[in-house]
Design a protein around this motif. Structure first.
Motif, PDB file in Angstrom:
ATOM      1  N   GLU A  89     -24.594  -8.761  17.802  1.00 58.65           N
ATOM      2  CA  GLU A  89     -25.027  -9.039  19.177  1.00 58.65           C
ATOM      3  C   GLU A  89     -23.975  -9.855  19.929  1.00 58.65           C
ATOM      4  O   GLU A  89     -23.756  -9.656  21.125  1.00 58.65           O
ATOM      5  N   THR A  90     -23.331 -10.782  19.221  1.00 58.05           N
ATOM      6  CA  THR A  90     -22.281 -11.596  19.838  1.00 58.05           C
ATOM      7  C   THR A  90     -21.176 -10.706  20.411  1.00 58.05           C
ATOM      8  O   THR A  90     -20.643 -10.965  21.501  1.00 58.05           O
ATOM      9  N   ILE A  91     -20.852  -9.657  19.679  1.00 60.18           N
ATOM     10  CA  ILE A  91     -19.832  -8.711  20.157  1.00 60.18           C
ATOM     11  C   ILE A  91     -20.384  -7.779  21.222  1.00 60.18           C
ATOM     12  O   ILE A  91     -19.749  -7.546  22.248  1.00 60.18           O
ATOM     13  N   ASP A  92     -21.558  -7.224  20.979  1.00 65.20           N
ATOM     14  CA  ASP A  92     -22.140  -6.276  21.937  1.00 65.20           C
ATOM     15  C   ASP A  92     -22.266  -6.916  23.317  1.00 65.20           C
ATOM     16  O   ASP A  92     -22.067  -6.272  24.336  1.00 65.20           O
ATOM     17  N   LYS A  93     -22.598  -8.210  23.316  1.00 65.75           N
ATOM     18  CA  LYS A  93     -22.795  -8.936  24.560  1.00 65.75           C
ATOM     19  C   LYS A  93     -21.538  -8.936  25.428  1.00 65.75           C
ATOM     20  O   LYS A  93     -21.627  -8.952  26.658  1.00 65.75           O
ATOM     21  N   THR A  94     -20.357  -8.920  24.773  1.00 64.28           N
ATOM     22  CA  THR A  94     -19.111  -8.990  25.551  1.00 64.28           C
ATOM     23  C   THR A  94     -18.880  -7.726  26.380  1.00 64.28           C
ATOM     24  O   THR A  94     -17.995  -7.705  27.231  1.00 64.28           O
ATOM     25  N   ALA A  95     -19.663  -6.675  26.139  1.00 57.52           N
ATOM     26  CA  ALA A  95     -19.526  -5.458  26.948  1.00 57.52           C
ATOM     27  C   ALA A  95     -20.097  -5.663  28.350  1.00 57.52           C
ATOM     28  O   ALA A  95     -19.653  -5.025  29.301  1.00 57.52           O
ATOM     29  N   THR A  96     -21.080  -6.570  28.481  1.00 56.39           N
ATOM     30  CA  THR A  96     -21.705  -6.765  29.791  1.00 56.39           C
ATOM     31  C   THR A  96     -21.451  -8.162  30.372  1.00 56.39           C
ATOM     32  O   THR A  96     -21.479  -8.347  31.576  1.00 56.39           O
ATOM     33  N   LEU A  97     -21.212  -9.141  29.497  1.00 57.59           N
ATOM     34  CA  LEU A  97     -20.897 -10.504  29.939  1.00 57.59           C
ATOM     35  C   LEU A  97     -19.537 -10.883  29.367  1.00 57.59           C
ATOM     36  O   LEU A  97     -19.272 -10.616  28.201  1.00 57.59           O
ATOM     37  N   SER A  98     -18.672 -11.514  30.146  1.00 62.87           N
ATOM     38  CA  SER A  98     -17.415 -11.987  29.572  1.00 62.87           C
ATOM     39  C   SER A  98     -17.744 -13.051  28.524  1.00 62.87           C
ATOM     40  O   SER A  98     -18.774 -13.716  28.623  1.00 62.87           O
ATOM     41  N   PRO A  99     -16.878 -13.219  27.508  1.00 58.16           N
ATOM     42  CA  PRO A  99     -17.184 -14.217  26.473  1.00 58.16           C
ATOM     43  C   PRO A  99     -17.496 -15.592  27.062  1.00 58.16           C
ATOM     44  O   PRO A  99     -18.381 -16.293  26.575  1.00 58.16           O
ATOM     45  N   ARG A 100     -16.785 -15.951  28.110  1.00 55.37           N
ATOM     46  CA  ARG A 100     -17.028 -17.275  28.708  1.00 55.37           C
ATOM     47  C   ARG A 100     -18.439 -17.359  29.280  1.00 55.37           C
ATOM     48  O   ARG A 100     -19.164 -18.327  29.064  1.00 55.37           O
ATOM     49  N   GLU A 101     -18.851 -16.317  30.003  1.00 55.79           N
ATOM     50  CA  GLU A 101     -20.195 -16.291  30.585  1.00 55.79           C
ATOM     51  C   GLU A 101     -21.285 -16.221  29.514  1.00 55.79           C
ATOM     52  O   GLU A 101     -22.388 -16.729  29.702  1.00 55.79           O
ATOM     53  N   GLY A 102     -20.986 -15.548  28.409  1.00 54.20           N
ATOM     54  CA  GLY A 102     -21.996 -15.312  27.381  1.00 54.20           C
ATOM     55  C   GLY A 102     -22.103 -16.428  26.361  1.00 54.20           C
ATOM     56  O   GLY A 102     -22.825 -16.298  25.370  1.00 54.20           O
ATOM     57  N   GLN A 103     -21.384 -17.528  26.569  1.00 54.11           N
ATOM     58  CA  GLN A 103     -21.392 -18.628  25.585  1.00 54.11           C
ATOM     59  C   GLN A 103     -22.797 -19.214  25.424  1.00 54.11           C
ATOM     60  O   GLN A 103     -23.449 -19.526  26.408  1.00 54.11           O
ATOM     61  N   THR A 104     -23.250 -19.333  24.185  1.00 53.25           N
ATOM     62  CA  THR A 104     -24.523 -20.016  23.898  1.00 53.25           C
ATOM     63  C   THR A 104     -24.271 -21.079  22.811  1.00 53.25           C
ATOM     64  O   THR A 104     -23.148 -21.215  22.322  1.00 53.25           O
TER      65      THR A 104
END
Lengths: 254, 254
Positions: free
Chosen positions: A198-213
Motif C-alpha cells: 500500500e505504501t508503494i501503491d499510494k505513490t501512484a496517486t499521492l506524491s511520497p511527501r503528501e502521502g507521509q503518515t
C-alpha cells in the motif's frame, strides 16, 4: 549485430539472457571466473573466455562488471572497433575517452539477484552516447529488450543511481530492520507485506511527501519516545529512527 | 451487535465504512469536529454527536482517535457496559483498566490516507482482549471485514507498530528523498516504480537481508563517496546515507 558481453555477474546474466531471448546474437562471454563464463555462455549459446586478450571482434561490447573493474576491462580489451557500452549508474560516458573511439552507456534501473527472474520489458533503460548514430544503435538494442527506453546524460544517470540507492537499497535495509524487530516478537515478516504494498501503491496517486503518515509527521512524541525506548538494545537503529523522524518533521514544517 | 465509533479521522473512516459494508450496524459517530462527524455518519447511516456525554448505549465502542486523545475519550465516555475497543498500535490493553469492565484492541496494520480506498479484506487485523469471550466477539467482528485476523499481545503489537514505522513511514520518507533527488535532475519519480516494486516482490523469495544489493553491501566506497559528494547541499540526507550504508555494512560483516 554481434554482441560480446564482458562480465558474468547479476547484471551481465540478466542482460545477456534478455538480449539473447530478443534475438540478438551473443558471440562471446568474457569473465575472470571460468565457471561463471561457461554457465552464462551455455545459456545464451555463446563462446566464452577468461582472458581479455582473446576477446573476439564484434559490433557491440557490453561491459557489466563492477565499477572498480570497469576501467581496467576497457583498457585490457584489445578491440578498438565497434561500440563499447557500460551499464554502470555512477560511471561517466567519458570513461571510454582515449581508449575507444565509440562509447555508450545502457543503464538498467533495476535490482538484480541471482536466481530471481525479472521481466526486462518493464525495466527502464537509460541510454547515452557521444553521437546521434551510436545513440540510435543503442536505442535499437534497448528497445529490443525493454518498452521503457529513455535518454539520460551522465549527470542525470548519477542522480538516478543515487535516488535508486535511497528508494531500493536503503528501503530494503529498512525491511531487514523491520524483519529483525518482528522476529524478536515471534511475528513473520509476511504480515507487513500488505502495508508495504500500500505504501508503494499510494505513490501512484499521492506524491511520497503528501502521502507521509506515522508518528513523526503527526509530531506524536509520545509514540516516538516509546519506540526509541524499545530500541535501547539497538543503538544504531535508534539513531536511524531519530534521524529519519527528525527529517520527516523538518520536511513537513509550516 | 450495535457499534458506536468514536473518532472520524482516517482510521475511523476506513474502519467504520468497512464494518458498515460488512453488515454491522453503526449506531453513532462521535467526533469533536462536527463536519467530520456528520460526513462519516452520513456514509454509514448512523447518528452523530460532538459531545461524549451523549454517547448512546451499544454492544461495542470502537475508539479510533489519536493516542494522546485516547485516554481522555475512554474516561469521558459515560457508558460502562459493552466491549470497549481501541485501534492503536502502541497503546496497551491495560488502558481500559479502572474505567471499563471489558476492554479490547483491534489494530489494523495498514496506512490510511483520506480519499485513498483500501481493500480491507487484505489488511492484517491484530486483536487482543482480557478474556476468551471478548476475544471471540472481536474475532467475529474482525473476521467480518478481513481475511487476516491474528491474536497479538500488547507487547507484540508494540513491536509490530515499531516495525511498521520502519517498513512503511520511513520507507515512504526515503521515497520522498528519492523524489527530490530526481526532481533536481528533471526526472519524474515514476521511473523508480519498477525498481521499487521489484524490491518488494523480491522479499517473497529472499529475506530482505539476503536480498540486499547496492554499493554498501558491495563495500563499494568509490560509489558511496561519489554519492556523498552529490549530497553536499543536503547534509541531512548525507547523514542518512552514511548511517544506513554503515548499518548495511555492519549487518553483512563476515
Amino acid at each position: 549485430m554481434k554482441v560480446v558481453c564482458i562480465g558474468a555477474g547479476n547484471v551481465a546474466t540478466h542482460l545477456s539472457q534478455a538480449l539473447y531471448k530478443a534475438g540478438f546474437v551473443i558471440t562471446q562471454i568474457v569473465s575472470r571466473t571460468e565457471e561463471n563464463a561457461k554457465a552464462l555462455a551455455l545459456s545464451v549459446d555463446a563462446d566464452w573466455t577468461t582472458n581479455p586478450d582473446n576477446i573476439e571482434d564484434a559490433d557491440i561490447y557490453i561491459y557489466s562488471v563492477s565499477d572498480s573493474a570497469l576501467g581496467e576491462m576497457i583498457h585490457r580489451n584489445p578491440r578498438k572497433n565497434g561500440l563499447h557500452v557500460h551499464t554502470a549508474g555512477s560511471m561517466s560516458l567519458s570513461l571510454f575517452e582515449g581508449y575507444k573511439e565509440r562509447g555508450g552507456v545502457l543503464y538498467p534501473l533495476q535490482t538484480f539477484s541471482k536466481g530471481k527472474a525479472v521481466n526486462f520489458k518493464d525495466i527502464p533503460l537509460f541510454i547515452e552516447a557521444s553521437n546521434a548514430d551510436d545513440l540510435n544503435v543503442l536505442r535499437e538494442l534497448a528497445s529490443g529488450i525493454s518498452n521503457k527506453v529513455y535518454e539520460a546524460s551522465s549527470a542525470q544517470r548519477q542522480q538516478l543511481h543515487l535516488a535508486a540507492v535511497f528508494a531500493c537499497n536503503f528501503t530494503n535495509h529498512l525491511f531487514a530492520i523491520a524483519e529483525s524487530i518482528l522476529h524478536e516478537a515471534d511475528i513473520p515478516f509476511e504480515v507487513l507485506r500488505p502495508l508495504i504494498q500500500e505504501t508503494i501503491d499510494k505513490t501512484a496517486t499521492l506524491s511520497p511527501r503528501e502521502g507521509q503518515t506515522g508518528p513523526a509527521v503527526r509530531k506524536d512524541f509520545n509514540v516516538m519516545n516509546k519506540h526509541l525506548d524499545k530500541l535501547t538494545d539497538h543503538p544504531e537503529w535508534q539513531e536511524i529512527y531519530r534521524l529519519l523522524s527528525q527529517d520527516i518533521i523538518n520536511n513537513h514544517r509550516g
